[in-house]
Design a protein around this motif. Sequence first.
Motif, PDB file in Angstrom:
ATOM      1  N   THR A 218       0.830  -1.204   0.000  1.00 18.24           N
ATOM      2  CA  THR A 218       0.000   0.000   0.000  1.00 18.24           C
ATOM      3  C   THR A 218       0.863   1.251   0.000  1.00 18.24           C
ATOM      4  OG1 THR A 218      -0.229   0.004   2.414  1.00 18.24           O
ATOM      5  CG2 THR A 218      -1.912  -1.156   1.147  1.00 18.24           C
ATOM      6  N   ASP A 219       1.966   1.229   0.715  1.00 21.00           N
ATOM      7  CA  ASP A 219       2.892   2.362   0.708  1.00 21.00           C
ATOM      8  C   ASP A 219       3.550   2.516  -0.659  1.00 21.00           C
ATOM      9  OD1 ASP A 219       2.381   2.808   3.415  1.00 21.00           O
ATOM     10  OD2 ASP A 219       4.040   1.522   4.039  1.00 21.00           O
ATOM     11  N   ASP A 220       3.903   1.392  -1.265  1.00 18.18           N
ATOM     12  CA  ASP A 220       4.583   1.424  -2.561  1.00 18.18           C
ATOM     13  C   ASP A 220       3.709   2.003  -3.673  1.00 18.18           C
ATOM     14  OD1 ASP A 220       6.625   0.132  -1.224  1.00 18.18           O
ATOM     15  OD2 ASP A 220       6.167  -1.845  -2.053  1.00 18.18           O
ATOM     16  N   PHE A 221       2.395   1.763  -3.602  1.00 16.71           N
ATOM     17  CA  PHE A 221       1.516   2.148  -4.704  1.00 16.71           C
ATOM     18  C   PHE A 221       0.572   3.306  -4.366  1.00 16.71           C
ATOM     19  CE2 PHE A 221       3.057  -1.955  -5.909  1.00 16.71           C
ATOM     20  CZ  PHE A 221       3.268  -1.819  -7.268  1.00 16.71           C
ATOM     21  N   ALA A 222       0.576   3.776  -3.131  1.00 17.81           N
ATOM     22  CA  ALA A 222      -0.278   4.911  -2.747  1.00 17.81           C
ATOM     23  C   ALA A 222       0.127   6.141  -3.557  1.00 17.81           C
ATOM     24  CB  ALA A 222      -0.149   5.187  -1.262  1.00 17.81           C
ATOM     25  N   GLY A 223      -0.855   6.835  -4.074  1.00 19.96           N
ATOM     26  CA  GLY A 223      -0.588   8.066  -4.818  1.00 19.96           C
ATOM     27  C   GLY A 223      -0.211   7.875  -6.272  1.00 19.96           C
ATOM     28  N   MET A 224      -0.078   6.640  -6.699  1.00 21.83           N
ATOM     29  CA  MET A 224       0.233   6.408  -8.115  1.00 21.83           C
ATOM     30  C   MET A 224      -1.005   6.720  -8.950  1.00 21.83           C
ATOM     31  SD  MET A 224       2.549   2.974  -8.287  1.00 21.83           S
ATOM     32  CE  MET A 224       3.027   3.269  -9.976  1.00 21.83           C
ATOM     33  N   PRO A 225      -0.829   7.367 -10.092  1.00 21.58           N
ATOM     34  CA  PRO A 225      -1.979   7.631 -10.965  1.00 21.58           C
ATOM     35  C   PRO A 225      -2.664   6.329 -11.369  1.00 21.58           C
ATOM     36  CG  PRO A 225      -0.015   8.797 -11.727  1.00 21.58           C
ATOM     37  CD  PRO A 225       0.421   7.875 -10.633  1.00 21.58           C
ATOM     38  N   GLY A 226      -3.978   6.319 -11.291  1.00 20.73           N
ATOM     39  CA  GLY A 226      -4.743   5.140 -11.684  1.00 20.73           C
ATOM     40  C   GLY A 226      -4.883   4.093 -10.602  1.00 20.73           C
ATOM     41  N   VAL A 227      -4.308   4.323  -9.415  1.00 24.86           N
ATOM     42  CA  VAL A 227      -4.373   3.342  -8.330  1.00 24.86           C
ATOM     43  C   VAL A 227      -5.255   3.895  -7.211  1.00 24.86           C
ATOM     44  CG1 VAL A 227      -3.070   2.121  -6.534  1.00 24.86           C
ATOM     45  CG2 VAL A 227      -2.098   2.389  -8.825  1.00 24.86           C
ATOM     46  N   ALA A 228      -6.228   3.107  -6.787  1.00 21.73           N
ATOM     47  CA  ALA A 228      -7.081   3.460  -5.659  1.00 21.73           C
ATOM     48  C   ALA A 228      -6.962   2.365  -4.608  1.00 21.73           C
ATOM     49  CB  ALA A 228      -8.535   3.597  -6.109  1.00 21.73           C
ATOM     50  N   LEU A 229      -6.633   2.742  -3.400  1.00 24.30           N
ATOM     51  CA  LEU A 229      -6.508   1.779  -2.309  1.00 24.30           C
ATOM     52  C   LEU A 229      -7.853   1.652  -1.604  1.00 24.30           C
ATOM     53  CD1 LEU A 229      -3.099   2.936  -0.822  1.00 24.30           C
ATOM     54  CD2 LEU A 229      -3.523   1.152  -2.515  1.00 24.30           C
ATOM     55  N   ALA A 230      -8.234   0.420  -1.298  1.00 24.05           N
ATOM     56  CA  ALA A 230      -9.517   0.170  -0.645  1.00 24.05           C
ATOM     57  C   ALA A 230      -9.406  -1.084   0.217  1.00 24.05           C
ATOM     58  CB  ALA A 230     -10.617   0.008  -1.694  1.00 24.05           C
ATOM     59  N   HIS A 231     -10.414  -1.289   1.034  1.00 28.34           N
ATOM     60  CA  HIS A 231     -10.467  -2.479   1.888  1.00 28.34           C
ATOM     61  C   HIS A 231     -11.916  -2.931   2.017  1.00 28.34           C
ATOM     62  CE1 HIS A 231     -11.400   0.765   4.732  1.00 28.34           C
ATOM     63  NE2 HIS A 231     -12.077  -0.159   5.420  1.00 28.34           N
ATOM     64  N   MET A 232     -12.093  -4.166   2.396  1.00 26.58           N
ATOM     65  CA  MET A 232     -13.422  -4.695   2.656  1.00 26.58           C
ATOM     66  C   MET A 232     -13.752  -4.420   4.119  1.00 26.58           C
ATOM     67  SD  MET A 232     -14.430  -5.737  -0.226  1.00 26.58           S
ATOM     68  CE  MET A 232     -15.981  -6.471   0.265  1.00 26.58           C
ATOM     69  N   ALA A 233     -14.875  -3.757   4.331  1.00 27.12           N
ATOM     70  CA  ALA A 233     -15.273  -3.359   5.680  1.00 27.12           C
ATOM     71  C   ALA A 233     -15.785  -4.549   6.479  1.00 27.12           C
ATOM     72  CB  ALA A 233     -16.352  -2.286   5.604  1.00 27.12           C
ATOM     73  N   CYS A 234     -15.577  -4.464   7.790  1.00 28.23           N
ATOM     74  CA  CYS A 234     -16.125  -5.450   8.710  1.00 28.23           C
ATOM     75  C   CYS A 234     -16.387  -4.765  10.040  1.00 28.23           C
ATOM     76  CB  CYS A 234     -15.189  -6.638   8.887  1.00 28.23           C
ATOM     77  SG  CYS A 234     -13.605  -6.214   9.601  1.00 28.23           S
ATOM     78  N   HIS A 235     -17.233  -5.367  10.830  1.00 22.70           N
ATOM     79  CA  HIS A 235     -17.557  -4.855  12.155  1.00 22.70           C
ATOM     80  C   HIS A 235     -16.928  -5.779  13.183  1.00 22.70           C
ATOM     81  CE1 HIS A 235     -19.725  -3.176  15.518  1.00 22.70           C
ATOM     82  NE2 HIS A 235     -20.104  -4.396  15.840  1.00 22.70           N
ATOM     83  N   VAL A 236     -16.143  -5.187  14.104  1.00 22.70           N
ATOM     84  CA  VAL A 236     -15.503  -5.955  15.162  1.00 22.70           C
ATOM     85  C   VAL A 236     -15.842  -5.284  16.494  1.00 22.70           C
ATOM     86  CG1 VAL A 236     -13.332  -6.829  16.094  1.00 22.70           C
ATOM     87  CG2 VAL A 236     -13.599  -6.526  13.619  1.00 22.70           C
ATOM     88  N   PRO A 237     -16.679  -5.900  17.304  1.00 19.10           N
ATOM     89  CA  PRO A 237     -17.014  -5.302  18.595  1.00 19.10           C
ATOM     90  C   PRO A 237     -15.771  -5.140  19.456  1.00 19.10           C
ATOM     91  CG  PRO A 237     -18.431  -7.173  18.124  1.00 19.10           C
ATOM     92  CD  PRO A 237     -17.342  -7.173  17.095  1.00 19.10           C
ATOM     93  N   GLN A 238     -15.735  -4.066  20.210  1.00 14.71           N
ATOM     94  CA  GLN A 238     -14.622  -3.828  21.126  1.00 14.71           C
ATOM     95  C   GLN A 238     -14.734  -4.735  22.338  1.00 14.71           C
ATOM     96  OE1 GLN A 238     -11.947  -1.557  20.844  1.00 14.71           O
ATOM     97  NE2 GLN A 238     -12.657  -1.748  18.748  1.00 14.71           N
ATOM     98  N   SER A 239     -13.593  -4.978  22.952  1.00 11.08           N
ATOM     99  CA  SER A 239     -13.606  -5.752  24.197  1.00 11.08           C
ATOM    100  C   SER A 239     -14.203  -4.901  25.307  1.00 11.08           C
ATOM    101  CB  SER A 239     -12.185  -6.184  24.546  1.00 11.08           C
ATOM    102  OG  SER A 239     -11.413  -5.043  24.855  1.00 11.08           O
ATOM    103  N   LYS A 240     -14.496  -5.504  26.441  1.00 10.28           N
ATOM    104  CA  LYS A 240     -15.104  -4.792  27.561  1.00 10.28           C
ATOM    105  C   LYS A 240     -14.202  -3.687  28.090  1.00 10.28           C
ATOM    106  CE  LYS A 240     -17.631  -8.879  28.916  1.00 10.28           C
ATOM    107  NZ  LYS A 240     -17.741  -9.960  29.882  1.00 10.28           N
ATOM    108  N   ASP A 241     -12.887  -3.810  27.866  1.00  8.50           N
ATOM    109  CA  ASP A 241     -11.934  -2.825  28.381  1.00  8.50           C
ATOM    110  C   ASP A 241     -11.804  -1.599  27.484  1.00  8.50           C
ATOM    111  OD1 ASP A 241     -11.410  -4.593  30.449  1.00  8.50           O
ATOM    112  OD2 ASP A 241      -9.812  -5.575  29.304  1.00  8.50           O
ATOM    113  N   SER A 242     -12.403  -1.616  26.298  1.00  3.78           N
ATOM    114  CA  SER A 242     -12.256  -0.526  25.347  1.00  3.78           C
ATOM    115  C   SER A 242     -13.251   0.586  25.637  1.00  3.78           C
ATOM    116  CB  SER A 242     -12.480  -1.028  23.919  1.00  3.78           C
ATOM    117  OG  SER A 242     -11.515  -1.991  23.609  1.00  3.78           O
ATOM    118  N   VAL A 243     -12.918   1.797  25.214  1.00  5.44           N
ATOM    119  CA  VAL A 243     -13.806   2.929  25.421  1.00  5.44           C
ATOM    120  C   VAL A 243     -14.769   3.112  24.260  1.00  5.44           C
ATOM    121  CG1 VAL A 243     -12.252   4.157  26.939  1.00  5.44           C
ATOM    122  CG2 VAL A 243     -12.072   4.494  24.490  1.00  5.44           C
ATOM    123  N   SER A 244     -14.417   2.646  23.079  1.00  3.94           N
ATOM    124  CA  SER A 244     -15.259   2.798  21.892  1.00  3.94           C
ATOM    125  C   SER A 244     -16.171   1.587  21.747  1.00  3.94           C
ATOM    126  CB  SER A 244     -14.367   2.932  20.655  1.00  3.94           C
ATOM    127  OG  SER A 244     -15.147   2.948  19.497  1.00  3.94           O
TER     128      SER A 244
END
Length: 102
Positions: free
Chosen positions: A49-75
Amino acid sequence: ATPSSLCILDELGRGTATFDGHAIAHAVLAHLVARNVRVLFATHYTSLTDDFAGMPGVALAHMACHVPQSKDSVSPQRDTASDDARSNAADVTFLYRLREGV
């Protein structure tokens, strides 16, 4: 492959030594990008992703997922997987949405 092609590559270089796999994945992706081929490229080599970020014609993306926080997390929730997800991986919900960024 031509600019009219759609090339889908998943985990190219996986199963090789880390540096060998990264080199293979980088070389193939650079070749396809240079020829303006439409590519869906899934990889665990995050440094690409670092190597190709900002290159013309390249779009970086990811597949979204939901991960619940542990009980110790604030979010109360997280939109994308992280190292915290490994502790409660059974609770991961894949959202089947392509999101911008990594």
